[in-house]
Design a protein around this motif. Structure first.
Motif, PDB file in Angstrom:
ATOM      1  N   PHE A 121     -10.469 -14.098  10.505  1.00  0.00           N
ATOM      2  CA  PHE A 121     -11.450 -13.466   9.627  1.00  0.00           C
ATOM      3  C   PHE A 121     -12.108 -12.327  10.402  1.00  0.00           C
ATOM      4  N   ARG A 122     -12.678 -11.404   9.669  1.00  0.00           N
ATOM      5  CA  ARG A 122     -13.526 -10.386  10.291  1.00  0.00           C
ATOM      6  C   ARG A 122     -14.966 -10.853  10.149  1.00  0.00           C
ATOM      7  N   SER A 123     -15.782 -10.627  11.181  1.00  0.00           N
ATOM      8  CA  SER A 123     -17.129 -11.162  11.124  1.00  0.00           C
ATOM      9  C   SER A 123     -18.168 -10.176  11.629  1.00  0.00           C
ATOM     10  N   VAL A 124     -19.385 -10.363  11.129  1.00  0.00           N
ATOM     11  CA  VAL A 124     -20.572  -9.731  11.688  1.00  0.00           C
ATOM     12  C   VAL A 124     -21.610 -10.831  11.874  1.00  0.00           C
ATOM     13  N   ASN A 125     -22.475 -10.664  12.864  1.00  0.00           N
ATOM     14  CA  ASN A 125     -23.528 -11.643  13.135  1.00  0.00           C
ATOM     15  C   ASN A 125     -24.892 -10.987  13.016  1.00  0.00           C
ATOM     16  N   PHE A 126     -25.888 -11.822  12.720  1.00  0.00           N
ATOM     17  CA  PHE A 126     -27.250 -11.315  12.640  1.00  0.00           C
ATOM     18  C   PHE A 126     -28.227 -12.474  12.747  1.00  0.00           C
ATOM     19  N   ARG A 127     -29.472 -12.148  13.029  1.00  0.00           N
ATOM     20  CA  ARG A 127     -30.556 -13.119  12.996  1.00  0.00           C
ATOM     21  C   ARG A 127     -31.269 -12.969  11.665  1.00  0.00           C
ATOM     22  N   SER A 128     -31.487 -14.094  10.995  1.00  0.00           N
ATOM     23  CA  SER A 128     -32.145 -14.069   9.693  1.00  0.00           C
ATOM     24  C   SER A 128     -33.625 -13.737   9.860  1.00  0.00           C
ATOM     25  N   THR A 129     -34.325 -13.675   8.751  1.00  0.00           N
ATOM     26  CA  THR A 129     -35.751 -13.355   8.767  1.00  0.00           C
ATOM     27  C   THR A 129     -36.572 -14.399   9.514  1.00  0.00           C
ATOM     28  N   CYS A 130     -36.028 -15.619   9.715  1.00  0.00           N
ATOM     29  CA  CYS A 130     -36.761 -16.639  10.484  1.00  0.00           C
ATOM     30  C   CYS A 130     -36.160 -16.849  11.858  1.00  0.00           C
ATOM     31  N   GLY A 131     -35.127 -16.080  12.206  1.00  0.00           N
ATOM     32  CA  GLY A 131     -34.533 -16.176  13.530  1.00  0.00           C
ATOM     33  C   GLY A 131     -33.270 -16.989  13.619  1.00  0.00           C
ATOM     34  N   LEU A 132     -32.790 -17.541  12.504  1.00  0.00           N
ATOM     35  CA  LEU A 132     -31.568 -18.339  12.505  1.00  0.00           C
ATOM     36  C   LEU A 132     -30.349 -17.451  12.757  1.00  0.00           C
ATOM     37  N   LEU A 133     -29.475 -17.884  13.678  1.00  0.00           N
ATOM     38  CA  LEU A 133     -28.239 -17.143  13.938  1.00  0.00           C
ATOM     39  C   LEU A 133     -27.265 -17.398  12.798  1.00  0.00           C
ATOM     40  N   MET A 134     -26.819 -16.312  12.158  1.00  0.00           N
ATOM     41  CA  MET A 134     -25.930 -16.404  11.013  1.00  0.00           C
ATOM     42  C   MET A 134     -24.764 -15.445  11.176  1.00  0.00           C
ATOM     43  N   GLU A 135     -23.723 -15.711  10.442  1.00  0.00           N
ATOM     44  CA  GLU A 135     -22.508 -14.906  10.487  1.00  0.00           C
ATOM     45  C   GLU A 135     -22.030 -14.680   9.055  1.00  0.00           C
ATOM     46  N   ILE A 136     -21.415 -13.554   8.824  1.00  0.00           N
ATOM     47  CA  ILE A 136     -20.678 -13.313   7.585  1.00  0.00           C
ATOM     48  C   ILE A 136     -19.220 -13.184   7.972  1.00  0.00           C
ATOM     49  N   ALA A 137     -18.371 -14.000   7.377  1.00  0.00           N
ATOM     50  CA  ALA A 137     -16.950 -14.043   7.713  1.00  0.00           C
ATOM     51  C   ALA A 137     -16.121 -13.834   6.453  1.00  0.00           C
ATOM     52  N   THR A 138     -15.082 -13.037   6.562  1.00  0.00           N
ATOM     53  CA  THR A 138     -14.231 -12.764   5.412  1.00  0.00           C
ATOM     54  C   THR A 138     -13.293 -13.943   5.129  1.00  0.00           C
ATOM     55  N   ASP A 139     -12.943 -14.104   3.856  1.00  0.00           N
ATOM     56  CA  ASP A 139     -11.952 -15.115   3.484  1.00  0.00           C
ATOM     57  C   ASP A 139     -10.576 -14.789   4.069  1.00  0.00           C
ATOM     58  N   GLU A 140     -10.298 -13.521   4.223  1.00  0.00           N
ATOM     59  CA  GLU A 140      -8.974 -13.077   4.675  1.00  0.00           C
ATOM     60  C   GLU A 140      -8.997 -12.777   6.164  1.00  0.00           C
ATOM     61  N   PRO A 141      -7.865 -12.929   6.874  1.00  0.00           N
ATOM     62  CA  PRO A 141      -6.544 -13.325   6.365  1.00  0.00           C
ATOM     63  C   PRO A 141      -6.313 -14.836   6.339  1.00  0.00           C
ATOM     64  N   GLY A 142      -7.217 -15.640   6.886  1.00  0.00           N
ATOM     65  CA  GLY A 142      -7.023 -17.082   6.896  1.00  0.00           C
ATOM     66  C   GLY A 142      -6.330 -17.568   8.156  1.00  0.00           C
ATOM     67  N   LEU A 143      -6.143 -18.879   8.236  1.00  0.00           N
ATOM     68  CA  LEU A 143      -5.652 -19.487   9.477  1.00  0.00           C
ATOM     69  C   LEU A 143      -4.136 -19.482   9.626  1.00  0.00           C
ATOM     70  N   ILE A 144      -3.411 -19.191   8.540  1.00  0.00           N
ATOM     71  CA  ILE A 144      -1.942 -19.263   8.626  1.00  0.00           C
ATOM     72  C   ILE A 144      -1.382 -17.865   8.903  1.00  0.00           C
ATOM     73  N   VAL A 145      -1.901 -17.229   9.946  1.00  0.00           N
ATOM     74  CA  VAL A 145      -1.386 -15.921  10.343  1.00  0.00           C
ATOM     75  C   VAL A 145      -0.622 -16.000  11.654  1.00  0.00           C
ATOM     76  N   ASP A 146      -0.823 -17.073  12.425  1.00  0.00           N
ATOM     77  CA  ASP A 146      -0.122 -17.196  13.701  1.00  0.00           C
ATOM     78  C   ASP A 146       0.499 -18.577  13.890  1.00  0.00           C
ATOM     79  N   GLU A 147       0.454 -19.417  12.844  1.00  0.00           N
ATOM     80  CA  GLU A 147       1.100 -20.727  12.863  1.00  0.00           C
ATOM     81  C   GLU A 147       1.603 -21.042  11.464  1.00  0.00           C
ATOM     82  N   THR A 148       2.575 -21.924  11.389  1.00  0.00           N
ATOM     83  CA  THR A 148       3.014 -22.401  10.084  1.00  0.00           C
ATOM     84  C   THR A 148       2.006 -23.409   9.548  1.00  0.00           C
TER      85      THR A 148
END
Length: 329
Positions: free
Chosen positions: A253-280
């Motif tokens: 997935f492609r991701s970006v990270n940020f701290r929320s308005t209260c300081g919580l570490l959060m990430e936004i991750a794309t649905d694509e391409p998924g886990l079956i890109v380097d294994e069957t």
């Protein structure tokens, strides 16, 4: 449903083999990816989920070998709830008891009945009944009864000093809607599938916690694709003056990270391409896979990282459902 809700929740562990056995052998989750932290390649990043490792089913671990236990505080995720099929809690109570796990039957906010327990590092978990598929992509561990297998993430409880400011961020940027309030708890829903729900629980002036074993390192939320992720990052900056990190290619997935308005570490991750890109599909999680920029260090890292047995060695092959409660640890 696509592109919204929880993508994954990442916990910190102190013993990789012990956690691997707990989540793989006791809870019957599939180890769908055995890779390393991009920033700290001497540390595993293990992904557990359904058969395909779909967004909304993923619980991932950073095993920081020997790290001290964390301490829960304000602006943290306190409890990760996993969804199981209706009518399966009695079976799970017997299974967890047979494994020596102290699981308590409780009634949670909004009238939900659940089993609450801790993982070996003290991470607070629960099993709650909810809607979702009980076949198809659900992983069939041979020691998990037919109709009892964990479906995916159910709920994530965030302890916050004030619910409304961060609740607005979840509604306006991350695609949730408020559906109920009970006392100081606010229920937000993106969809009714796995990973579609979070709960904000106001703590008032509770001290900040300490990150360590048993802590939620971060919570990741879904974006449909990179364009959707860019739009969400722009909304964070425009509405809340929150800057995300630059987008990073995490292979699955492609991701970006940020701290929320209260300081919580959060990430936004794309649905694509998924886990079956380097294994069957059949081979997911059975060998160490590395991002391309670390492949030249494979021999070094394989010597550095602790050895993990394959899921087949933990009874996690696709042999079909069984109703036994034996736990092979």
């Amino acid at each position: 449903m696509g592109g919204r809700g929880l993508h994954h929740v990442t916990l910190i562990a102190s013993d990789v083999d012990r956690s691997h056995r707990f989540y793989g052998a006791v809870l019957g989750l599939r180890l769908v990816k055995r890779t390393v932290s991009h920033e700290d390649p001497g540390t595993y990043h293990l992904f557990f989920g359904d058969e395909t490792g779909g967004p909304g089913t993923l619980l991932t671990l950073f095993p920081w070998q020997g790290v001290a236990r964390g301490h829960r505080g304000a602006c943290e995720a306190w409890r990760t709830s996993l969804r199981v099929p209706a009518g399966s809690l009695d079976w799970w109570s017997r299974r967890l008891g047979a494994a020596g796990v102290d699981a308590r039957g409780v009634t949670l906010a909004f009238g939900e009945t659940a089993l609450v327990f801790e993982d070996p590092d003290g991470a607070l978990l629960s099993l709650a009944e909810g809607p979702g598929q009980t076949d198809g992509s659900v992983w069939r561990h041979p020691q998990i009864a037919n109709g009892a297998a964990i479906i995916g993430l159910h709920d994530l409880v965030l302890k916050v000093r004030q619910a409304d400011p961060i609740g607005e961020l979840f509604r306006e940027v991350l695609g949730f809607r408020e559906v109920a309030r009970e006392g100081l708890a606010v229920r937000l829903v993106a969809h009714d599938g796995p990973g579609g729900m979070i709960t904000l629980d106001e703590t008032g002036q509770v001290p900040m916690g300490r990150l360590g074993a048993g802590s939620v390192h971060h919570a990741a939320f879904r974006a449909l694709d990179s364009a959707d992720e860019d739009r969400m990052a722009a909304e964070l900056l425009t509405r809340y003056a929150i800057r995300t990190t630059v987008p990073k290619d995490r292979t699955y997935f492609r991701s970006v990270n940020f701290r929320s308005t209260c300081g919580l570490l959060m990430e936004i991750a794309t649905d694509e391409p998924g886990l079956i890109v380097d294994e069957t599909l059949g081979g997911l999680g059975t060998s160490l896979v590395l991002p391309s920029f670390l492949e030249a260090r494979r021999v070094e890292l394989e010597c550095l990282l602790p050895r993990l047995r394959n899921m087949q060695d933990l009874g996690g092959d696709r042999a079909g459902p069984h109703a036994g409660t034996d736990v092979s640890l």
